[in-house]
Design a protein around this motif. Structure first.
Motif, PDB file in Angstrom:
ATOM      1  N   THR A 174      23.557  22.385 -32.867  1.00  0.00           N
ATOM      2  CA  THR A 174      24.067  22.971 -31.880  1.00  0.00           C
ATOM      3  C   THR A 174      23.181  23.824 -31.127  1.00  0.00           C
ATOM      4  O   THR A 174      22.127  23.787 -31.343  1.00  0.00           O
ATOM      5  N   LEU A 175      23.750  24.088 -29.746  1.00  0.00           N
ATOM      6  CA  LEU A 175      22.667  24.726 -28.888  1.00  0.00           C
ATOM      7  C   LEU A 175      22.348  25.961 -29.494  1.00  0.00           C
ATOM      8  O   LEU A 175      21.148  26.524 -29.311  1.00  0.00           O
ATOM      9  N   ASP A 203      20.997  12.808 -33.209  1.00  0.00           N
ATOM     10  CA  ASP A 203      22.032  12.144 -32.027  1.00  0.00           C
ATOM     11  C   ASP A 203      20.961  12.655 -30.810  1.00  0.00           C
ATOM     12  O   ASP A 203      20.228  13.487 -30.774  1.00  0.00           O
ATOM     13  N   ASP A 204      21.488  11.798 -29.664  1.00  0.00           N
ATOM     14  CA  ASP A 204      20.863  11.923 -28.332  1.00  0.00           C
ATOM     15  C   ASP A 204      20.928  13.456 -27.857  1.00  0.00           C
ATOM     16  O   ASP A 204      19.665  13.778 -27.343  1.00  0.00           O
ATOM     17  N   GLU A 205      21.930  13.933 -28.104  1.00  0.00           N
ATOM     18  CA  GLU A 205      22.282  15.236 -27.593  1.00  0.00           C
ATOM     19  C   GLU A 205      21.188  16.262 -28.056  1.00  0.00           C
ATOM     20  O   GLU A 205      20.539  17.061 -27.341  1.00  0.00           O
ATOM     21  N   THR A 206      20.943  16.129 -29.600  1.00  0.00           N
ATOM     22  CA  THR A 206      20.150  17.030 -30.246  1.00  0.00           C
ATOM     23  C   THR A 206      18.736  16.987 -29.741  1.00  0.00           C
ATOM     24  O   THR A 206      18.024  17.662 -29.322  1.00  0.00           O
ATOM     25  N   VAL A 207      18.173  15.567 -29.722  1.00  0.00           N
ATOM     26  CA  VAL A 207      16.941  15.203 -29.210  1.00  0.00           C
ATOM     27  C   VAL A 207      16.632  15.851 -27.736  1.00  0.00           C
ATOM     28  O   VAL A 207      15.740  16.614 -27.429  1.00  0.00           O
ATOM     29  N   ILE A 239      25.142  29.556 -23.959  1.00  0.00           N
ATOM     30  CA  ILE A 239      24.635  30.607 -24.849  1.00  0.00           C
ATOM     31  C   ILE A 239      25.425  32.117 -24.763  1.00  0.00           C
ATOM     32  O   ILE A 239      25.535  32.645 -25.774  1.00  0.00           O
ATOM     33  N   GLN A 240      25.774  32.217 -23.614  1.00  0.00           N
ATOM     34  CA  GLN A 240      26.551  33.586 -23.541  1.00  0.00           C
ATOM     35  C   GLN A 240      27.868  33.448 -24.244  1.00  0.00           C
ATOM     36  O   GLN A 240      28.566  34.305 -24.738  1.00  0.00           O
TER      37      GLN A 240
END
Length: 169
Positions: free
Chosen positions: A4-5, A27-31, A88-89
């Motif tokens: 996760t972010l 996964d692509d998002e994590t990379v 992030i907030q």
């Protein structure tokens, strides 16, 4: 594997670099998020990292800059910075939530201390009773002069419980 972010933002630079070096298992998002987070932190992208990200882009068949911009556009943001600050907030607890959790922890600690003190008082009382009872039975039975019952179990158990209660109170 997905991250996760919030996990990515709390990961050290070396951990992010490990994700990039092992990009096939993520996964692509994590990379993309790891790569963007490293850039946000102004970590110099060395030749090896650049080579890994190029391999990732070649595997996807799209240039890296295009992959990044498409990804954030699909999320409704123009850049990682905007995405990061907005998301992030939401992910981090507010100061009020943190204060509430701290207050609840303090209250729970006080409750546990009270419970332990009550138990210690019971241990002193019941330990003393067992000790005194065992000692009394032993003294009465030995006073007859013909031997008797030695209630050492009650004396030992009572003594241990009594002193445990004293120590914990």
């Amino acid at each position: 594997m997905n991250k996760t972010l919030l996990e990515i933002s709390q990961t050290k630079n070396s951990g992010l670099a490990e994700v990039l070096s092992d990009w096939k298992n993520y996964d692509d998002e994590t990379v993309l998020l790891c790569f963007s987070e490293l850039k946000r932190r102004n970590v110099p992208i060395n030749e090896q990292m650049q080579h890994l990200m190029t391999a990732f882009a070649i595997h996807k068949g799209v240039p890296l800059s295009e992959l990044e911009s498409d990804f954030f556009n699909r999320k409704g943001f123009s850049s990682y910075e905007e995405y990061y600050h907005t998301q992030i907030q939401v992910l981090e607890k507010s100061d009020e939530d943190k204060a509430y959790v701290q207050q609840m922890r303090r209250e729970r600690i006080v409750q546990l201390e009270e419970i332990n003190k009550k138990q210690a008082k019971k241990d002193v009382l019941y330990g003393g009773l067992w000790f005194a009872g065992g000692l009394l039975v032993t003294l009465i039975s030995l006073s007859s002069g013909h031997g008797g019952i030695i209630a050492y179990g009650a004396v030992i158990f009572g003594g241990i419980q009594f002193f445990r209660g004293l120590i914990n109170s």
